[in-house]
Design a protein around this motif. Structure first.
Motif, PDB file in Angstrom:
ATOM      1  N   MET A   1      35.662 -73.408  14.329  1.00 58.41           N
ATOM      2  CA  MET A   1      35.121 -72.262  13.601  1.00 58.41           C
ATOM      3  C   MET A   1      36.192 -71.175  13.530  1.00 58.41           C
ATOM      4  O   MET A   1      36.703 -70.714  14.540  1.00 58.41           O
ATOM      5  CB  MET A   1      33.875 -71.726  14.311  1.00 58.41           C
ATOM      6  N   SER A   2      36.540 -70.788  12.325  1.00 62.04           N
ATOM      7  CA  SER A   2      37.603 -69.800  12.157  1.00 62.04           C
ATOM      8  C   SER A   2      37.023 -68.395  12.218  1.00 62.04           C
ATOM      9  O   SER A   2      35.896 -68.152  11.809  1.00 62.04           O
ATOM     10  CB  SER A   2      38.313 -70.008  10.820  1.00 62.04           C
ATOM     11  N   THR A   3      37.820 -67.524  12.700  1.00 62.81           N
ATOM     12  CA  THR A   3      37.420 -66.115  12.757  1.00 62.81           C
ATOM     13  C   THR A   3      38.441 -65.290  12.005  1.00 62.81           C
ATOM     14  O   THR A   3      39.638 -65.567  12.025  1.00 62.81           O
ATOM     15  CB  THR A   3      37.347 -65.615  14.211  1.00 62.81           C
ATOM     16  N   SER A   4      37.973 -64.282  11.303  1.00 62.19           N
ATOM     17  CA  SER A   4      38.883 -63.429  10.543  1.00 62.19           C
ATOM     18  C   SER A   4      39.643 -62.505  11.480  1.00 62.19           C
ATOM     19  O   SER A   4      39.140 -62.103  12.528  1.00 62.19           O
ATOM     20  CB  SER A   4      38.095 -62.593   9.529  1.00 62.19           C
ATOM     21  N   ALA A   5      40.861 -62.196  11.077  1.00 57.70           N
ATOM     22  CA  ALA A   5      41.686 -61.303  11.885  1.00 57.70           C
ATOM     23  C   ALA A   5      41.113 -59.895  11.847  1.00 57.70           C
ATOM     24  O   ALA A   5      40.582 -59.460  10.826  1.00 57.70           O
ATOM     25  CB  ALA A   5      43.116 -61.300  11.360  1.00 57.70           C
ATOM     26  N   PRO A   6      41.175 -59.191  12.945  1.00 58.16           N
ATOM     27  CA  PRO A   6      40.659 -57.812  12.954  1.00 58.16           C
ATOM     28  C   PRO A   6      41.469 -56.920  12.017  1.00 58.16           C
ATOM     29  O   PRO A   6      42.656 -57.123  11.817  1.00 58.16           O
ATOM     30  CB  PRO A   6      40.830 -57.382  14.415  1.00 58.16           C
ATOM     31  N   ALA A   7      40.777 -55.970  11.436  1.00 59.07           N
ATOM     32  CA  ALA A   7      41.453 -55.030  10.541  1.00 59.07           C
ATOM     33  C   ALA A   7      42.437 -54.185  11.329  1.00 59.07           C
ATOM     34  O   ALA A   7      42.192 -53.845  12.491  1.00 59.07           O
ATOM     35  CB  ALA A   7      40.428 -54.129   9.862  1.00 59.07           C
ATOM     36  N   PRO A   8      43.594 -53.881  10.715  1.00 58.08           N
ATOM     37  CA  PRO A   8      44.568 -53.056  11.421  1.00 58.08           C
ATOM     38  C   PRO A   8      43.988 -51.683  11.769  1.00 58.08           C
ATOM     39  O   PRO A   8      43.185 -51.132  11.028  1.00 58.08           O
ATOM     40  CB  PRO A   8      45.727 -52.916  10.423  1.00 58.08           C
ATOM     41  N   ALA A   9      44.386 -51.189  12.910  1.00 60.72           N
ATOM     42  CA  ALA A   9      43.884 -49.879  13.352  1.00 60.72           C
ATOM     43  C   ALA A   9      44.354 -48.784  12.411  1.00 60.72           C
ATOM     44  O   ALA A   9      45.471 -48.819  11.888  1.00 60.72           O
ATOM     45  CB  ALA A   9      44.362 -49.606  14.768  1.00 60.72           C
ATOM     46  N   LEU A  10      43.487 -47.822  12.169  1.00 67.33           N
ATOM     47  CA  LEU A  10      43.819 -46.698  11.312  1.00 67.33           C
ATOM     48  C   LEU A  10      44.582 -45.667  12.140  1.00 67.33           C
ATOM     49  O   LEU A  10      44.049 -45.105  13.090  1.00 67.33           O
ATOM     50  CB  LEU A  10      42.542 -46.084  10.737  1.00 67.33           C
ATOM     51  N   THR A  11      45.823 -45.418  11.770  1.00 71.98           N
ATOM     52  CA  THR A  11      46.657 -44.469  12.507  1.00 71.98           C
ATOM     53  C   THR A  11      47.209 -43.411  11.558  1.00 71.98           C
ATOM     54  O   THR A  11      47.204 -43.592  10.327  1.00 71.98           O
ATOM     55  CB  THR A  11      47.832 -45.187  13.184  1.00 71.98           C
ATOM     56  N   THR A  12      47.676 -42.327  12.135  1.00 70.21           N
ATOM     57  CA  THR A  12      48.279 -41.263  11.333  1.00 70.21           C
ATOM     58  C   THR A  12      49.478 -41.784  10.550  1.00 70.21           C
ATOM     59  O   THR A  12      49.667 -41.428   9.377  1.00 70.21           O
ATOM     60  CB  THR A  12      48.714 -40.106  12.246  1.00 70.21           C
ATOM     61  N   THR A  13      50.264 -42.643  11.180  1.00 71.57           N
ATOM     62  CA  THR A  13      51.445 -43.194  10.508  1.00 71.57           C
ATOM     63  C   THR A  13      51.053 -43.986   9.269  1.00 71.57           C
ATOM     64  O   THR A  13      51.696 -43.873   8.219  1.00 71.57           O
ATOM     65  CB  THR A  13      52.238 -44.096  11.470  1.00 71.57           C
ATOM     66  N   ARG A  14      49.990 -44.779   9.375  1.00 69.11           N
ATOM     67  CA  ARG A  14      49.553 -45.581   8.233  1.00 69.11           C
ATOM     68  C   ARG A  14      49.004 -44.700   7.109  1.00 69.11           C
ATOM     69  O   ARG A  14      49.217 -44.973   5.931  1.00 69.11           O
ATOM     70  CB  ARG A  14      48.507 -46.602   8.677  1.00 69.11           C
ATOM     71  N   VAL A  15      48.296 -43.628   7.472  1.00 74.99           N
ATOM     72  CA  VAL A  15      47.787 -42.712   6.443  1.00 74.99           C
ATOM     73  C   VAL A  15      48.953 -42.022   5.744  1.00 74.99           C
ATOM     74  O   VAL A  15      48.972 -41.895   4.510  1.00 74.99           O
ATOM     75  CB  VAL A  15      46.824 -41.681   7.060  1.00 74.99           C
ATOM     76  N   LEU A  16      49.936 -41.591   6.519  1.00 76.64           N
ATOM     77  CA  LEU A  16      51.116 -40.955   5.928  1.00 76.64           C
ATOM     78  C   LEU A  16      51.861 -41.925   5.020  1.00 76.64           C
ATOM     79  O   LEU A  16      52.294 -41.556   3.923  1.00 76.64           O
ATOM     80  CB  LEU A  16      52.054 -40.455   7.032  1.00 76.64           C
ATOM     81  N   ARG A  17      52.010 -43.166   5.466  1.00 76.36           N
ATOM     82  CA  ARG A  17      52.709 -44.156   4.655  1.00 76.36           C
ATOM     83  C   ARG A  17      51.962 -44.410   3.343  1.00 76.36           C
ATOM     84  O   ARG A  17      52.568 -44.553   2.282  1.00 76.36           O
ATOM     85  CB  ARG A  17      52.871 -45.458   5.433  1.00 76.36           C
ATOM     86  N   SER A  18      50.646 -44.447   3.428  1.00 72.92           N
ATOM     87  CA  SER A  18      49.842 -44.653   2.227  1.00 72.92           C
ATOM     88  C   SER A  18      50.037 -43.521   1.228  1.00 72.92           C
ATOM     89  O   SER A  18      50.229 -43.750   0.028  1.00 72.92           O
ATOM     90  CB  SER A  18      48.364 -44.762   2.605  1.00 72.92           C
ATOM     91  N   GLU A  19      50.007 -42.283   1.724  1.00 75.49           N
ATOM     92  CA  GLU A  19      50.188 -41.139   0.831  1.00 75.49           C
ATOM     93  C   GLU A  19      51.612 -41.081   0.282  1.00 75.49           C
ATOM     94  O   GLU A  19      51.826 -40.652  -0.852  1.00 75.49           O
ATOM     95  CB  GLU A  19      49.846 -39.843   1.569  1.00 75.49           C
TER      96      GLU A  19
END
Length: 260
Positions: A1-19
């Motif tokens: 039975m396969s399990t999906s990988a957990p979503a990456p944690a939401l961090t300030t760095t990721r929000v900044l990179r997105s913007e």
């Protein structure tokens, strides 16, 4: 039975990179930044190439003279600030942004941080190049100056800080009004025109207060020599920072209370 990988944690760095990616992947960013730089450099070269020592501008501060185009450039950067926030509401992209960041306010802080870093860097480099280029034409005049002269480099940095903070105010207006047209109208009318109208009132208290309004405070930062009837650079910078902080804090509070 396969399990999906957990979503990456939401961090300030990721929000900044997105913007950061959102800012640089739209044409309006390149258009407004290049237009602002072109105004500053073009007007600076024009002022330097046409200046004569026996003209009527010998008493004008050298940095103000060479960076006179920053007044036009500041409007372009204000438009960019409004597009960074209000533009997402006009396209509907804001829904995806706030779905990805449920706490909401980190999106606004990231937009403000990325915008400030980008605009200050571009403005400072452009102002530096403009000053040095204009000085090629001014080297044999009474407006000849160098970066080593007292106050010159600080004034160039102050000019960049001034237009950046004005743009940050525009960003806050765009986030508050959620309308590109409304943000531009509020910036031109409230930030640029209103102080000029108030300045016509015959009251000393009004004249004193106007020195600390955004455009007037920004102007005081870009002078190598103290300007008459203007706020001191330190006080002007503090006032401009407070205006910018208020402009961003208001939409941050509203962002938690209003629907998208």
């Amino acid at each position: 039975m396969s399990t999906s990988a957990p979503a990456p944690a939401l961090t300030t760095t990721r929000v900044l990179r997105s913007e950061w990616h959102k800012l640089w992947t739209v044409r309006s960013t390149w258009i407004t930044l290049l237009t602002s730089a072109a105004f500053l450099l073009g007007v600076g070269i024009l002022m330097g190439a046409t200046y004569t020592s026996d003209g009527g501008d010998s008493d004008v501060d050298t940095v103000i003279l060479t960076l006179y185009g920053s007044q036009l450039g500041a409007i372009c950067l204000a438009v960019l600030g409004i597009l960074v926030t209000a533009g997402e509401y006009s396209t509907g992209l804001i829904r995806a942004s706030l779905t990805a960041v449920p706490r909401r306010t980190p999106v606004l802080w990231a937009k403000a941080a990325v915008f400030t870093a980008t605009v200050f860097t571009v403005s400072f480099v452009t102002a530096l190049v403009t000053f040095l280029t204009a000085q090629i034409f001014l080297s044999e005049t009474d407006q000849a100056a160098s970066l080593a002269d007292d106050g010159v480099l600080a004034a160039i940095a102050g000019n960049a800080a001034g237009v950046t903070l004005l743009g940050l105010i525009a960003l806050g207006l765009g986030a508050t009004l959620r309308s590109v047209a409304g943000g531009i109208g509020a910036f031109i009318g409230g930030v640029m025109i209103l102080p000029e109208v108030l300045g016509m009132l015959p009251y000393d208290a009004v004249d004193t207060a106007i020195r600390y309004f955004p455009t007037q405070a920004a102007g005081a930062l870009g002078s190598a020599d103290p300007m008459p009837n203007a706020a001191a650079p330190g006080a002007a910078l503090l006032a401009l920072c407070l205006w910018a902080a208020a402009a961003v804090i208001v939409p941050a509070l509203l962002l938690k209370r209003r629907d998208v």
